[in-house]
Design a protein around this motif. Structure first.
Motif, PDB file in Angstrom:
ATOM      1  N   TRP A   1      50.710  50.088  50.587  1.00 54.67           N
ATOM      2  CA  TRP A   1      51.078  51.453  51.011  1.00 54.67           C
ATOM      3  C   TRP A   1      50.748  52.179  49.648  1.00 54.67           C
ATOM      4  N   THR A   2      51.926  52.518  49.123  1.00 56.74           N
ATOM      5  CA  THR A   2      51.692  52.861  47.665  1.00 56.74           C
ATOM      6  C   THR A   2      49.784  53.398  47.592  1.00 56.74           C
ATOM      7  N   GLU A   3      49.459  52.053  47.117  1.00 55.30           N
ATOM      8  CA  GLU A   3      48.250  52.586  46.909  1.00 55.30           C
ATOM      9  C   GLU A   3      47.247  53.983  47.420  1.00 55.30           C
ATOM     10  N   MET A   4      47.310  53.353  49.156  1.00 60.61           N
ATOM     11  CA  MET A   4      46.815  54.598  49.932  1.00 60.61           C
ATOM     12  C   MET A   4      47.292  55.419  50.264  1.00 60.61           C
ATOM     13  N   HIS A   5      48.810  56.385  49.344  1.00 58.69           N
ATOM     14  CA  HIS A   5      49.245  56.598  49.538  1.00 58.69           C
ATOM     15  C   HIS A   5      49.466  57.787  48.454  1.00 58.69           C
ATOM     16  N   ALA A   6      48.777  57.149  47.351  1.00 60.37           N
ATOM     17  CA  ALA A   6      49.560  57.908  45.875  1.00 60.37           C
ATOM     18  C   ALA A   6      48.369  58.871  46.087  1.00 60.37           C
ATOM     19  N   ASP A   7      48.473  59.962  45.347  1.00 59.48           N
ATOM     20  CA  ASP A   7      48.031  61.411  45.143  1.00 59.48           C
ATOM     21  C   ASP A   7      47.516  61.865  43.894  1.00 59.48           C
ATOM     22  N   TYR A   8      47.276  60.786  43.115  1.00 62.21           N
ATOM     23  CA  TYR A   8      46.674  60.948  41.490  1.00 62.21           C
ATOM     24  C   TYR A   8      45.366  59.824  41.498  1.00 62.21           C
ATOM     25  N   ARG A   9      44.231  59.816  43.110  1.00 60.95           N
ATOM     26  CA  ARG A   9      43.409  59.127  42.761  1.00 60.95           C
ATOM     27  C   ARG A   9      42.818  59.561  41.681  1.00 60.95           C
ATOM     28  N   GLY A  10      42.052  58.120  40.671  1.00 57.43           N
ATOM     29  CA  GLY A  10      41.141  59.002  40.103  1.00 57.43           C
ATOM     30  C   GLY A  10      42.298  58.952  38.516  1.00 57.43           C
ATOM     31  N   ALA A  11      42.924  58.928  39.158  1.00 54.75           N
ATOM     32  CA  ALA A  11      44.231  58.935  37.508  1.00 54.75           C
ATOM     33  C   ALA A  11      44.596  57.524  37.142  1.00 54.75           C
ATOM     34  N   ALA A  12      45.469  57.003  36.174  1.00 55.21           N
ATOM     35  CA  ALA A  12      46.634  56.018  36.392  1.00 55.21           C
ATOM     36  C   ALA A  12      46.399  55.596  37.717  1.00 55.21           C
ATOM     37  N   ARG A  13      47.012  54.350  37.275  1.00 52.12           N
ATOM     38  CA  ARG A  13      48.557  53.820  38.785  1.00 52.12           C
ATOM     39  C   ARG A  13      49.183  53.462  37.828  1.00 52.12           C
ATOM     40  N   PRO A  14      50.658  53.947  38.703  1.00 48.75           N
ATOM     41  CA  PRO A  14      51.611  53.840  37.739  1.00 48.75           C
ATOM     42  C   PRO A  14      52.070  52.449  38.155  1.00 48.75           C
ATOM     43  N   GLU A  15      51.636  52.371  39.850  1.00 45.70           N
ATOM     44  CA  GLU A  15      52.463  50.992  39.756  1.00 45.70           C
ATOM     45  C   GLU A  15      52.067  49.511  39.463  1.00 45.70           C
ATOM     46  N   LEU A  16      49.869  49.951  39.417  1.00 49.41           N
ATOM     47  CA  LEU A  16      49.614  49.108  38.550  1.00 49.41           C
ATOM     48  C   LEU A  16      49.618  48.588  37.356  1.00 49.41           C
ATOM     49  N   VAL A  17      49.882  48.869  36.141  1.00 50.77           N
ATOM     50  CA  VAL A  17      50.515  49.876  34.789  1.00 50.77           C
ATOM     51  C   VAL A  17      52.358  48.624  35.187  1.00 50.77           C
ATOM     52  N   GLU A  18      52.504  49.548  35.313  1.00 48.60           N
ATOM     53  CA  GLU A  18      54.449  48.586  36.074  1.00 48.60           C
ATOM     54  C   GLU A  18      54.402  47.232  36.038  1.00 48.60           C
ATOM     55  N   LEU A  19      52.982  46.856  37.658  1.00 51.66           N
ATOM     56  CA  LEU A  19      53.352  45.338  37.479  1.00 51.66           C
ATOM     57  C   LEU A  19      52.546  44.604  36.394  1.00 51.66           C
ATOM     58  N   ILE A  20      51.699  45.014  35.437  1.00 53.96           N
ATOM     59  CA  ILE A  20      50.819  44.592  34.395  1.00 53.96           C
ATOM     60  C   ILE A  20      52.664  44.675  33.251  1.00 53.96           C
TER      61      ILE A  20
ATOM     62  N   ASP B   1      55.253  52.219  56.549  1.00 51.28           N
ATOM     63  CA  ASP B   1      54.518  52.946  57.857  1.00 51.28           C
ATOM     64  C   ASP B   1      55.569  54.083  59.082  1.00 51.28           C
ATOM     65  N   ASN B   2      56.595  52.539  59.412  1.00 48.41           N
ATOM     66  CA  ASN B   2      57.351  53.554  60.239  1.00 48.41           C
ATOM     67  C   ASN B   2      58.727  54.063  59.809  1.00 48.41           C
ATOM     68  N   VAL B   3      58.741  53.965  58.828  1.00 47.86           N
ATOM     69  CA  VAL B   3      60.617  54.920  58.146  1.00 47.86           C
ATOM     70  C   VAL B   3      60.071  56.447  57.845  1.00 47.86           C
ATOM     71  N   SER B   4      61.401  56.354  58.337  1.00 49.47           N
ATOM     72  CA  SER B   4      61.500  58.045  57.692  1.00 49.47           C
ATOM     73  C   SER B   4      63.437  58.490  56.444  1.00 49.47           C
ATOM     74  N   LEU B   5      62.623  59.788  55.996  1.00 48.11           N
ATOM     75  CA  LEU B   5      63.705  60.007  55.560  1.00 48.11           C
ATOM     76  C   LEU B   5      64.999  60.247  56.206  1.00 48.11           C
ATOM     77  N   ARG B   6      64.615  60.576  57.129  1.00 47.65           N
ATOM     78  CA  ARG B   6      65.854  61.131  58.315  1.00 47.65           C
ATOM     79  C   ARG B   6      66.740  60.033  58.881  1.00 47.65           C
ATOM     80  N   GLN B   7      66.028  58.891  58.598  1.00 44.02           N
ATOM     81  CA  GLN B   7      66.298  57.296  58.728  1.00 44.02           C
ATOM     82  C   GLN B   7      67.367  56.897  57.693  1.00 44.02           C
TER      83      GLN B   7
END
Length: 210
Positions: free
Chosen positions: A109-128, A30-36
């Protein structure tokens, strides 16, 4: 700001990812920007968007790199246990991972800011995927639990580890126990691993760990 130098696209992307990972570990997502990130890597700000698109996509890349390290730890843990895919080993990796507050914040953070709500969770699939890859690599040529069994153990373990990371200390104190006593967490891990271990190895023909 580091001096800019000529580098290949692959080098620029790798250095941006490394800079992002370091800043996110230090400050939280939450405390990092692309510019930084661009400044830390010594590249133009526009290159970050060019290689990763959005900040959320860049954070996901950082999470993917962390998950790759989890896969390596799973493989090492299973090999150290003489190749038996025990839930205890997987629970240990999950708890150790989620005990790291920085990883936990990154994952949430990745879960909360995902733009695919209701769809597959790539990060969870990747973890498994990383868990399954670690098991299959360690047990090459031998029976392994099915994907559904691995998913069940990971989901239960992830839920338990995540919940314990969030509320474990408060719950232990509420039960009248010392939340700083490592034996309490250890006992929780053991009991959970025993329950999930039987489910993990049931269909593989292997005996669960005692």
């Amino acid at each position: 700001m580091p001096p800019r130098r000529r580098r290949s696209p692959a080098e620029s992307r790798a250095e941006l990812l490394a800079a992002a990972a370091e800043l996110i570990r230090e400050r939280g997502p939450d405390n990092v920007s692309l510019r930084q990130i661009a400044e830390a890597a010594g590249v133009a700000h526009g290159l970050v968007s060019h290689y990763f698109g959005t900040y959320a996509a860049l954070v996901r890349e950082v999470l993917r790199a962390e998950n790759d390290r989890i896969e390596a730890r799973v493989r090492e843990r299973i090999q150290a246990e003489d190749g038996v895919p025990t839930a205890a080993g997987m629970m240990g990796v999950l708890f150790d991972t989620l005990a790291d507050e920085r990883y936990l914040r990154l994952f949430v953070w990745t879960e909360m800011h995902a733009d695919y709500r209701g769809a597959a969770r790539p990060e969870l699939v990747e973890l498994i995927d990383t868990m399954e890859a670690g098991i299959r690599a360690a047990l090459a040529g031998r029976p392994v639990p099915s994907r559904s069994r691995i998913e069940a153990v990971v989901l239960v373990g992830l839920s338990a580890a995540y919940g314990f990371a969030i509320g474990g200390r408060s719950w232990l104190a509420g039960l009248g126990h010392d939340p700083d006593d490592p034996a309490r967490e250890a006992e929780f891990r053991v009991q959970l691993a025993r329950m999930m271990g039987a489910h993990m190895v049931e269909e593989s023909g292997l005996e669960p760990a005692g």
